[in-house]
Write a protein that holds these residues in place. Structure first.
Motif, mmCIF file in Angstrom:
data_model
loop_
_atom_site.group_PDB
_atom_site.id
_atom_site.type_symbol
_atom_site.label_atom_id
_atom_site.label_comp_id
_atom_site.label_asym_id
_atom_site.label_seq_id
_atom_site.Cartn_x
_atom_site.Cartn_y
_atom_site.Cartn_z
ATOM 1 N N THR A 60 12.556 41.759 63.003
ATOM 2 C CA THR A 60 11.758 41.144 64.071
ATOM 3 C C THR A 60 12.487 39.962 64.689
ATOM 4 O O THR A 60 12.566 39.838 65.923
ATOM 5 C CB THR A 60 10.382 40.708 63.519
ATOM 6 N N GLU A 61 13.026 39.086 63.852
ATOM 7 C CA GLU A 61 13.762 37.918 64.360
ATOM 8 C C GLU A 61 15.011 38.344 65.124
ATOM 9 O O GLU A 61 15.360 37.760 66.149
ATOM 10 C CB GLU A 61 14.119 36.980 63.213
ATOM 11 N N LEU A 62 15.683 39.365 64.628
ATOM 12 C CA LEU A 62 16.876 39.865 65.308
ATOM 13 C C LEU A 62 16.524 40.433 66.672
ATOM 14 O O LEU A 62 17.217 40.168 67.666
ATOM 15 C CB LEU A 62 17.566 40.932 64.446
ATOM 16 N N LEU A 63 15.458 41.206 66.757
ATOM 17 C CA LEU A 63 15.044 41.766 68.045
ATOM 18 C C LEU A 63 14.704 40.659 69.034
ATOM 19 O O LEU A 63 15.063 40.743 70.215
ATOM 20 C CB LEU A 63 13.860 42.721 67.851
ATOM 21 N N GLU A 64 14.033 39.598 68.554
ATOM 22 C CA GLU A 64 13.729 38.453 69.422
ATOM 23 C C GLU A 64 15.021 37.824 69.953
ATOM 24 O O GLU A 64 15.118 37.466 71.127
ATOM 25 C CB GLU A 64 12.902 37.416 68.664
ATOM 26 N N LYS A 65 16.015 37.694 69.076
ATOM 27 C CA LYS A 65 17.315 37.129 69.466
ATOM 28 C C LYS A 65 17.992 38.015 70.511
ATOM 29 O O LYS A 65 18.530 37.520 71.507
ATOM 30 C CB LYS A 65 18.211 36.987 68.232
ATOM 31 N N LEU A 66 17.968 39.336 70.300
ATOM 32 C CA LEU A 66 18.605 40.251 71.242
ATOM 33 C C LEU A 66 17.907 40.246 72.593
ATOM 34 O O LEU A 66 18.556 40.391 73.631
ATOM 35 C CB LEU A 66 18.663 41.658 70.646
ATOM 36 N N PHE A 70 17.446 53.083 72.266
ATOM 37 C CA PHE A 70 16.554 52.250 73.075
ATOM 38 C C PHE A 70 16.518 52.669 74.544
ATOM 39 O O PHE A 70 16.036 51.918 75.385
ATOM 40 C CB PHE A 70 16.952 50.774 72.953
ATOM 41 N N LYS A 71 17.000 53.874 74.879
ATOM 42 C CA LYS A 71 16.899 54.352 76.257
ATOM 43 C C LYS A 71 15.448 54.612 76.621
ATOM 44 O O LYS A 71 15.058 54.482 77.777
ATOM 45 C CB LYS A 71 17.734 55.609 76.466
ATOM 46 N N LYS A 72 14.656 55.000 75.626
ATOM 47 C CA LYS A 72 13.210 55.128 75.804
ATOM 48 C C LYS A 72 12.572 53.961 75.075
ATOM 49 O O LYS A 72 13.038 53.554 74.005
ATOM 50 C CB LYS A 72 12.697 56.445 75.223
ATOM 51 N N GLU A 73 11.510 53.429 75.633
ATOM 52 C CA GLU A 73 10.839 52.270 75.028
ATOM 53 C C GLU A 73 10.423 52.548 73.596
ATOM 54 O O GLU A 73 9.917 53.631 73.290
ATOM 55 C CB GLU A 73 9.609 51.881 75.850
ATOM 56 N N LYS A 74 10.635 51.565 72.731
ATOM 57 C CA LYS A 74 10.276 51.675 71.314
ATOM 58 C C LYS A 74 9.455 50.459 70.906
ATOM 59 O O LYS A 74 9.850 49.318 71.172
ATOM 60 C CB LYS A 74 11.528 51.731 70.429
ATOM 61 N N SER A 75 8.348 50.709 70.246
ATOM 62 C CA SER A 75 7.547 49.603 69.724
ATOM 63 C C SER A 75 8.190 49.100 68.431
ATOM 64 O O SER A 75 9.060 49.767 67.848
ATOM 65 C CB SER A 75 6.111 50.065 69.437
ATOM 66 N N LEU A 76 7.744 47.954 67.981
ATOM 67 C CA LEU A 76 8.239 47.415 66.726
ATOM 68 C C LEU A 76 7.942 48.388 65.588
ATOM 69 O O LEU A 76 8.791 48.625 64.725
ATOM 70 C CB LEU A 76 7.614 46.041 66.453
ATOM 71 N N ASN A 77 6.773 48.990 65.601
ATOM 72 C CA ASN A 77 6.430 49.972 64.564
ATOM 73 C C ASN A 77 7.316 51.216 64.639
ATOM 74 O O ASN A 77 7.669 51.788 63.602
ATOM 75 C CB ASN A 77 4.957 50.354 64.629
ATOM 76 N N ASP A 78 7.696 51.638 65.864
ATOM 77 C CA ASP A 78 8.634 52.754 66.006
ATOM 78 C C ASP A 78 9.959 52.423 65.313
ATOM 79 O O ASP A 78 10.539 53.262 64.623
ATOM 80 C CB ASP A 78 8.929 53.062 67.479
ATOM 81 N N ILE A 79 10.426 51.207 65.521
ATOM 82 C CA ILE A 79 11.705 50.773 64.948
ATOM 83 C C ILE A 79 11.592 50.692 63.432
ATOM 84 O O ILE A 79 12.478 51.173 62.716
ATOM 85 C CB ILE A 79 12.132 49.422 65.558
ATOM 86 N N PHE A 80 10.508 50.116 62.929
ATOM 87 C CA PHE A 80 10.302 50.050 61.479
ATOM 88 C C PHE A 80 10.286 51.455 60.878
ATOM 89 O O PHE A 80 10.878 51.705 59.833
ATOM 90 C CB PHE A 80 9.005 49.331 61.130
ATOM 91 N N LEU A 95 12.130 43.409 76.562
ATOM 92 C CA LEU A 95 10.827 43.583 75.935
ATOM 93 C C LEU A 95 9.800 43.713 77.039
ATOM 94 O O LEU A 95 9.581 42.779 77.816
ATOM 95 C CB LEU A 95 10.498 42.401 75.005
ATOM 96 N N ASN A 96 9.189 44.892 77.140
ATOM 97 C CA ASN A 96 8.178 45.166 78.161
ATOM 98 C C ASN A 96 6.918 45.652 77.503
ATOM 99 O O ASN A 96 6.922 46.717 76.868
ATOM 100 C CB ASN A 96 8.683 46.247 79.152
ATOM 101 N N ASN A 97 5.843 44.881 77.616
ATOM 102 C CA ASN A 97 4.544 45.271 77.053
ATOM 103 C C ASN A 97 4.648 45.625 75.570
ATOM 104 O O ASN A 97 4.099 46.625 75.118
ATOM 105 C CB ASN A 97 3.930 46.430 77.833
ATOM 106 N N GLY A 98 5.405 44.818 74.817
ATOM 107 C CA GLY A 98 5.524 45.020 73.379
ATOM 108 C C GLY A 98 6.463 46.156 72.984
ATOM 109 O O GLY A 98 6.493 46.552 71.829
ATOM 110 N N LYS A 99 7.265 46.647 73.940
ATOM 111 C CA LYS A 99 8.194 47.740 73.630
ATOM 112 C C LYS A 99 9.615 47.332 74.042
ATOM 113 O O LYS A 99 9.810 46.700 75.076
ATOM 114 C CB LYS A 99 7.778 49.020 74.337
ATOM 115 N N TYR A 100 10.553 47.711 73.186
ATOM 116 C CA TYR A 100 11.957 47.339 73.388
ATOM 117 C C TYR A 100 12.691 48.438 74.138
ATOM 118 O O TYR A 100 12.467 49.622 73.923
ATOM 119 C CB TYR A 100 12.631 47.071 72.031
#
Length: 112
Positions: A91-97, A64-74, A105-110
């Motif tokens: 998705t729920e875990l990422l929201e919790k983190l 996660f040093k570079k921004e990752k979208s949810l689709n990147d993670i999937f 979370l910046n512009n939909g990227k983690y």
């Protein structure tokens, strides 16, 4: 015996066979060629505690040093669209983190 396939290919092989990845691994207490036993640990991304361990491991190695979208993670986790239960857990875990300030979370990227 040594693996015939690169472990990075296991998700694709399992999908092609309609198996789970753990089906490609030796059974518990399977003797390795040198007589030692193979310890098999199976993580399920459907189980929140396992999913958290996987995501935290990804964070620890710098994923996660570079921004990752949810689709990147999937995609990184080989979670196809038909794996809705696992995608929901992630998705729920990422929201919790994000809410616990472990990830941003910046512009939909983690980002970590």
């Amino acid at each position: 015996m040594d693996a015939v396939f690169n472990p990075i290919d296991f998700p694709s092989i399992a999908t092609a066979l309609d198996w789970e990845i753990h089906d490609l691994l030796p059974p518990d207490n399977f003797p390795y060629s040198d007589g030692t036993l193979v310890d098999k640990v199976v993580f399920s991304l459907s189980k929140p505690s396992d999913a958290e361990e996987v995501i935290m491991g990804m964070k620890d190695i710098g994923y996660f040093k570079k921004e990752k979208s949810l689709n990147d993670i999937f995609e990184h986790l080989y979670l196809t669209e038909n794996m809705s239960e696992k995608r929901k857990v992630i998705t729920e875990l990422l929201e919790k983190l994000v809410s616990n300030n472990v990830l941003e979370l910046n512009n939909g990227k983690y980002l970590a």
